[in-house]
Structures are given as C-alpha cells and as structure tokens.
Design a protein around this motif. Structure first.
Motif, mmCIF file in Angstrom:
data_model
loop_
_atom_site.group_PDB
_atom_site.id
_atom_site.type_symbol
_atom_site.label_atom_id
_atom_site.label_comp_id
_atom_site.label_asym_id
_atom_site.label_seq_id
_atom_site.Cartn_x
_atom_site.Cartn_y
_atom_site.Cartn_z
ATOM 1 N N LEU A 97 0.834 -1.205 0.000
ATOM 2 C CA LEU A 97 0.000 0.000 0.000
ATOM 3 C C LEU A 97 0.868 1.255 0.000
ATOM 4 C CD1 LEU A 97 -2.769 -0.946 2.619
ATOM 5 C CD2 LEU A 97 -2.825 -1.223 0.136
ATOM 6 N N LEU A 98 1.952 1.224 0.770
ATOM 7 C CA LEU A 98 2.821 2.394 0.879
ATOM 8 C C LEU A 98 3.547 2.696 -0.433
ATOM 9 C CD1 LEU A 98 4.402 1.683 4.390
ATOM 10 C CD2 LEU A 98 2.574 3.300 3.853
ATOM 11 N N LEU A 99 3.621 1.710 -1.323
ATOM 12 C CA LEU A 99 4.306 1.903 -2.606
ATOM 13 C C LEU A 99 3.378 2.383 -3.714
ATOM 14 C CD1 LEU A 99 6.664 -1.225 -2.666
ATOM 15 C CD2 LEU A 99 7.323 1.163 -2.304
ATOM 16 N N ILE A 100 2.082 2.405 -3.456
ATOM 17 C CA ILE A 100 1.131 2.830 -4.494
ATOM 18 C C ILE A 100 1.407 4.253 -4.977
ATOM 19 C CG2 ILE A 100 -1.302 3.431 -4.889
ATOM 20 C CD1 ILE A 100 -2.075 0.906 -3.371
ATOM 21 N N PRO A 101 1.660 5.234 -4.083
ATOM 22 C CA PRO A 101 1.949 6.585 -4.581
ATOM 23 C C PRO A 101 3.192 6.659 -5.473
ATOM 24 C CG PRO A 101 1.327 6.674 -2.268
ATOM 25 C CD PRO A 101 1.508 5.228 -2.601
ATOM 26 N N SER A 102 4.075 5.667 -5.376
ATOM 27 C CA SER A 102 5.264 5.630 -6.239
ATOM 28 C C SER A 102 5.004 4.911 -7.555
ATOM 29 C CB SER A 102 6.425 4.935 -5.508
ATOM 30 O OG SER A 102 6.818 5.675 -4.373
ATOM 31 N N GLY A 103 3.786 4.395 -7.735
ATOM 32 C CA GLY A 103 3.426 3.756 -8.994
ATOM 33 C C GLY A 103 3.652 2.261 -9.038
ATOM 34 N N ALA A 104 3.860 1.626 -7.878
ATOM 35 C CA ALA A 104 4.094 0.180 -7.852
ATOM 36 C C ALA A 104 2.766 -0.570 -7.868
ATOM 37 C CB ALA A 104 4.894 -0.201 -6.612
ATOM 38 N N CYS A 132 0.625 18.263 -1.269
ATOM 39 C CA CYS A 132 1.789 18.220 -0.373
ATOM 40 C C CYS A 132 2.244 16.793 -0.078
ATOM 41 C CB CYS A 132 1.470 18.927 0.947
ATOM 42 S SG CYS A 132 1.067 20.681 0.775
ATOM 43 N N GLN A 133 1.437 15.799 -0.458
ATOM 44 C CA GLN A 133 1.806 14.409 -0.200
ATOM 45 C C GLN A 133 2.998 14.008 -1.073
ATOM 46 O OE1 GLN A 133 0.567 12.134 2.001
ATOM 47 N NE2 GLN A 133 -0.835 13.641 2.877
ATOM 48 N N SER A 134 3.954 13.325 -0.472
ATOM 49 C CA SER A 134 5.172 12.932 -1.181
ATOM 50 C C SER A 134 5.248 11.416 -1.315
ATOM 51 C CB SER A 134 6.402 13.444 -0.419
ATOM 52 O OG SER A 134 7.561 12.739 -0.789
ATOM 53 N N ALA A 135 5.399 10.951 -2.548
ATOM 54 C CA ALA A 135 5.540 9.506 -2.779
ATOM 55 C C ALA A 135 6.783 8.964 -2.092
ATOM 56 C CB ALA A 135 5.605 9.228 -4.284
ATOM 57 N N GLU A 136 7.849 9.768 -2.076
ATOM 58 C CA GLU A 136 9.097 9.323 -1.444
ATOM 59 C C GLU A 136 8.921 9.126 0.053
ATOM 60 O OE1 GLU A 136 9.872 10.640 -5.324
ATOM 61 O OE2 GLU A 136 8.928 11.777 -3.701
ATOM 62 N N ARG A 137 8.171 10.019 0.681
ATOM 63 C CA ARG A 137 7.945 9.878 2.121
ATOM 64 C C ARG A 137 7.128 8.621 2.418
ATOM 65 N NH1 ARG A 137 8.812 15.146 4.393
ATOM 66 N NH2 ARG A 137 11.051 15.356 4.064
ATOM 67 N N TRP A 138 6.130 8.355 1.604
ATOM 68 C CA TRP A 138 5.336 7.135 1.787
ATOM 69 C C TRP A 138 6.211 5.904 1.619
ATOM 70 C CZ3 TRP A 138 -0.053 5.841 2.230
ATOM 71 C CH2 TRP A 138 -0.864 6.922 2.560
ATOM 72 N N ARG A 139 7.040 5.923 0.583
ATOM 73 C CA ARG A 139 7.881 4.764 0.281
ATOM 74 C C ARG A 139 8.904 4.505 1.382
ATOM 75 N NH1 ARG A 139 9.653 6.146 -4.783
ATOM 76 N NH2 ARG A 139 11.574 7.037 -3.986
ATOM 77 N N GLY A 168 -6.198 2.189 5.109
ATOM 78 C CA GLY A 168 -4.944 2.106 4.357
ATOM 79 C C GLY A 168 -5.151 2.133 2.852
ATOM 80 N N PRO A 169 -6.014 1.269 2.303
ATOM 81 C CA PRO A 169 -6.263 1.308 0.858
ATOM 82 C C PRO A 169 -6.772 2.666 0.376
ATOM 83 C CG PRO A 169 -7.063 -0.750 1.772
ATOM 84 C CD PRO A 169 -6.642 0.097 2.935
ATOM 85 N N TYR A 170 -7.706 3.247 1.125
ATOM 86 C CA TYR A 170 -8.283 4.529 0.705
ATOM 87 C C TYR A 170 -7.223 5.622 0.702
ATOM 88 C CZ TYR A 170 -11.520 8.482 0.461
ATOM 89 O OH TYR A 170 -12.176 9.620 0.076
ATOM 90 N N TRP A 171 -6.468 5.713 1.791
ATOM 91 C CA TRP A 171 -5.457 6.761 1.893
ATOM 92 C C TRP A 171 -4.351 6.577 0.862
ATOM 93 C CZ3 TRP A 171 -4.049 11.385 3.268
ATOM 94 C CH2 TRP A 171 -4.817 12.083 4.205
ATOM 95 N N SER A 172 -3.972 5.341 0.580
ATOM 96 C CA SER A 172 -2.902 5.094 -0.389
ATOM 97 C C SER A 172 -3.324 5.520 -1.791
ATOM 98 C CB SER A 172 -2.523 3.611 -0.383
ATOM 99 O OG SER A 172 -2.078 3.215 0.896
ATOM 100 N N LEU A 173 -4.557 5.194 -2.162
ATOM 101 C CA LEU A 173 -5.059 5.607 -3.479
ATOM 102 C C LEU A 173 -5.160 7.124 -3.567
ATOM 103 C CD1 LEU A 173 -7.871 2.950 -4.017
ATOM 104 C CD2 LEU A 173 -5.738 3.146 -5.323
#
Length: 556
Positions: free
Chosen positions: A64-71, A337-344, A493-498
């Motif tokens: 889930l944490l990798l979704i913002p990075s496109g995984a 302001c959300q950062s894919a790197e921070r999530w990853r 988790g799923p909702y926030w990740s998307l």
C-alpha cells in the motif's frame, strides 16, 4: 512503475501535459475533495471502485505504501493497475538531475564545518546544492547581488556570501531569524578572517549578508524591496567581489557605472504564495535578471476568485489555465503536499501506525458529530495529535521487538531451524494495531488485544476534546463509537494510499502551471523545471530556474 512520457520544453507541450492531467483527474474529484476526517461517518470508501478496495484491503501494508510511487502487483484488477500506471506516467520525474549536464560550469563543494553548523543532513544537502546552483545562475547573468527570499536562519545566504562571495540580501518575515542570521554571520566572518591571517594570503573583503525583516504580501512590496536594496553597500560589495576575483585570477566582470545594478531572486522552499510572488516579481522588475525558486506548502496557496476580480493569487498563474476557470480547492492543495518518497520510506510499523491514527481521527469525528454537532460545523482542528502518539507507539514497538526477540530465541531452541519466519512483506493490515508473530507462536501469544486498541482510541479522544476545550463526559459512549468504526478500519490504508497517489500529480499540475506562466512570455526569457535534490532526502526538490535573455551576454 510508470515512467513520464510527457515533455515541457515549450509552452505548447506544457499546456498539452496540463490538459492531460486535468482530463485524467476529473472522474476522481470525489476522492480528491473528500473531507477525510469523515471517513467512517460518510463511508467514503464507497466512492471508490469496490473491486479495488476489496483487493487492497488484503494487501501487505508495504504494498500500500508503494502505491503513490506507482508500484502495482500482477494479481491486482486490470483497471486498478491502469489507474496507478497512467497516473504515475503523468507525474513530473523527480529523480535528481545530472547537475553538471543541466548546469554547465556548476562548481559544488562540500560545506566546511563552520558554514554547516546547525544544519541537519537534509538541510546541508539542500544548501550545498542550491547555493551552487544560485551562484552558477548569478554568474551566468552577471548579477550584482542575490536576494534570498524567505531566508530563515540564513544558511543559503551565508554560503553564497562567504563561500561564493556574492553580495546577498537575506529577506525574512521573522525578526528573530534576522538576528540569528546576523549572529551566525559574525562567527563565520571571524573564522574566515582568521583563516586568511593563518594562510598569509592577504586580507580580502568579506561579503556579509544584509538582513531585512519584511512581510512580503504582494509583488509590489517585493519589487520595492529589491529596487531600494540595490544601492550603496550592495553595489560596493559587488565591486569588491570583482576585484577579489581579479586578484585570484578568476573570470570576472566589472559593472558599468552607467548600468543599473541587477539581482537574482532565490528561495529555498518559499511557502505558499511567496514562491509565486517571486516569479511575478521576476517578470515585472527590470532589475531582476533571474530566479531560482523551490516552492512548498501548496496548502497555503491562494486561488483566483473570478467573481471579485482578485488579482493576488497563487493558482492558476498561467493565462491558458486561468482561461479555463480551473480551481483546485483547499483539499486538493493539501493533497499536493503528499510525497511519494515519504510514503515509500515508511517501514511497516510506521505505515500501520499512520493508518491507525487516521482511523482514530475518523472515529473521533463520529464522536463530535453525535455529541457535539455544533462544533463539527466549524471544521475544528485538534492539532497534530499523531506526534505524541507516534512516539509512544515507537517506544512500545521497540519494547515489543526486544520481547519478541527473546521469545524467538527461546522458541528456536525448541523448533527445527527450517521453520520459516514471516517476512515483513507477508504482514497484512488486519486489526490495525495487531502485532503479527511467527505462525507457530500465534496460538500461544496474545499480542496486543483489541481492548488495547480501544484504549489508544480513548486516549486520542480525550486529547482531542481537551484541545477543543471540552471536558470529557462519561455520557459519551466511546466504546460504542469504536465498535461501529472498527470493522471498516482496514479500509483506511487502501483509501489513503489511493488518494495519496494523486498528490504528486496535483503537485505536477501546480509546477507546470508556474512554468507555463513563464513560457507564455515568449523568447524574452528561458525557463525550466529541474529536480536538483535527491528526492529521498528532500522530496520537494523541483526548482524553477528562469533567466531573462540578454543578447550581450550570449555574444560575449
């Protein structure tokens, strides 16, 4: 992961990219504009494709944490994979640029301990790179000075002044920051003076940043500040710099006495509209020859209000985007302001805990709606309750890990060595504060009970009510509220990740609009977006660099 297939080298290309983003985002307005504290109250997950949610609620947290990075995962629904990959393909690539190729002549050196004093790793990384970039740009346009806008404690200003020998004006709204900048500058000046004496190389004049405390509320105020600053001391410092460079045998130029002085505007993470004001001032003020700007805090951007003809706004900037009457809204700006790197970069425990806090906040909103409806209408803020709870969680997690290690050593003495342990990637988001253990241990290990989760929620609510000035009442059935919310907690988790995956795309839209604003000026200037920092260290890493075209400079 999706790779960007778009270009922004020309105004036409940039506008085409913007239009693609706007078209893509349109069907997801309910996800973007959701008031996420109402997650349980408004059953927000029902606005997302049911197949996506059902699939992701069974996924390991780290996926889930990798979704913002496109995984994406092979077994996911095709429509979900297409959404994530298409979205990611439109995000501006923030991989750090090859700086020497992007800026020929760039000379970057590691800061000495005196200049770097007080900087953490992130700040040192940013200041080292940005100061070198600004110096290169300033030299390329033969600027007499640099204005560090939103200078903070003067880290960039001091490196530019003492290391690169540029006359610098450090502008900040906080008088305390100005005093800190002056105090640090005096210490640094003493160090450089002593070094010159020890080396016997002779004394040269040292540039010391000139600090100005001023609230920059408009383009006019920054223009006035720039124009009044380019006098006296700054011009003299520029002349001394040229003489110092000549003495050292380095390339130099001397300003023509009949020419007006010039300046470069620079800002490291200038908040909200301040970065926009810098771009507008760059265009409107003849004395400003270049700008190097890294924005941040998109949530603080103002938006154009068509009905009252408001002229001071942060988005949209470009004429082309303004003509469409596009508006982001507060929640979209927050999301940018959300950062894919921070999530990853989050580990599994941090990811679970973040989702847990979002669940607590959503359930707390149910408490307010049921028992204090008059407060809900005022959109209350309860502060960043997550910080204290996160520290408590980290301490408990560390203690639990020590306990588990002891038990694991004991268990491994009893079981054959081939019994597999469960890797972090196999852990799923079940009960949001459940501690998973080895399969062979689960039957006899109680872990954190559901009652403990409720106790954490109860503490969260007490803290939130206290922040709102409300005394906790025994009439509030917190346990009943939590029982109502808990069955859906694994959907957080799923909702926030998307939703977070849309953040980098919204940031791309804001950055492209700023670039297009400059590109619309035609051949009078050149502008680009350049990711200058390592995004894993500093996620807000895209600089807007623009220079006014000077035919005399090009021919020299």
């Amino acid at each position: 992961m999706g790779e960007c297939r778009y270009s922004c080298k020309s105004a036409d290309e940039t506008l085409a990219w913007i239009n693609e983003i706007v078209h893509f985002l349109a069907p997801y307005s309910s996800l973007i504009n959701a008031h996420v504290v109402n997650f349980f109250k408004d059953r927000l997950w029902e606005n997302v494709d049911a197949e996506w949610i059902e699939c992701l609620r069974r996924e390991p947290v780290q996926n889930l944490l990798l979704i913002p990075s496109g995984a994406v995962q092979d077994e996911w629904p095709t429509s979900l994979k297409e959404f994530i990959l298409k979205l990611r393909s439109m995000v501006f690539c923030q991989e750090q640029a090859d700086m020497n190729m992007a800026l020929p002549g760039l000379q970057m050196t590691s800061l000495n301990s005196v200049l770097a004093q007080g900087m953490n790793v992130k700040k040192k990384h940013e200041v080292e790179i940005l100061s070198a970039v600004i110096s290169t740009v300033a030299n390329s346009v033969r600027a007499d000075a640099v204005a560090d806008v939103g200078a903070g404690q003067g880290y960039v200003a001091q490196v530019l002044a003492f290391h690169y020998q540029h006359p610098v004006i450090a502008i900040d709204a906080c008088s305390h920051h100005g005093r800190v900048t002056d105090a640090r500058a005096e210490k640094i000046k003493k160090y450089y003076t002593s070094q010159m004496i020890k080396s016997g190389s002779g004394m040269r004049s040292l540039n010391v940043p000139k600090t100005i405390t001023c609230h920059i509320l408009s383009t006019d105020s920054l223009k006035t500040l720039v124009e009044t600053s380019l006098t006296g001391d700054v011009v003299e410092q520029s002349r001394l710099k040229a003489e110092n460079q000549q003495d050292l045998g380095k390339p130099h130029w001397l300003s023509n006495a009949n020419e007006k002085s010039s300046i470069v505007l620079a800002g490291l993470h200038a908040c909200g509209d301040l970065s926009v004001t810098m771009l507008k001032t760059f265009l409107e003020c003849k004395d400003v020859k270049a700008v190097v700007s890294l924005g941040c805090c998109y949530n603080l951007l103002s938006e154009e209000r068509i009905e009252d003809g408001e002229s001071q706004y942060g988005f949209p900037l470009s004429h082309a985007v303004r003509s469409t009457s596009l508006s982001l809204g507060k929640r979209a700006r927050d999301l940018a302001c959300q950062s894919a790197e921070r999530w990853r970069s989050l580990d599994m425990h941090a990811g679970i805990h973040n989702f847990e806090l979002h669940a607590f906040r959503g359930a707390f909103q149910m408490v307010l709606s049921k028992y204090y409806p008059e407060i809900v209408t005022s959109t209350p803020s309860i502060g960043r309750k997550g910080k204290a709870l996160r520290r408590q969680h980290q301490r408990r997690s560390a203690e639990s890990q020590l306990h588990l290690k002891g038990r694991t050593c004991h268990m491994r003495q009893k079981f054959p060595p081939e019994v597999p342990s469960v890797s972090e990637t196999d852990w799923t988001l079940g009960s949001i504060s459940e501690i998973q253990t080895l399969p062979s241990e689960r039957a006899g290990y109680e872990g954190i009970k559901s009652d403990d989760t409720f106790l954490h929620f109860e503490n969260f609510c007490r803290s939130g009510l206290s922040h709102l000035g409300i005394k906790h009442s025994q009439d509030i059935n917190l346990q009943g509220i939590w029982k109502e919310a808990e069955p859906f907690a694994d959907l957080v988790g799923p909702y926030w990740s998307l939703r977070a995956a849309l953040g980098p795309l919204l940031e791309t839209l804001i950055l492209l609009d700023r670039l297009l604003f400059l590109q619309e000026q035609g051949s009078a200037l050149e502008a680009c977006l350049l990711p200058i920092f390592d995004p894993n260290i500093s996620p807000r890493n895209v600089a807007i660099i623009a220079k006014k075209i000077d035919k005399d400079l090009r021919s020299s």
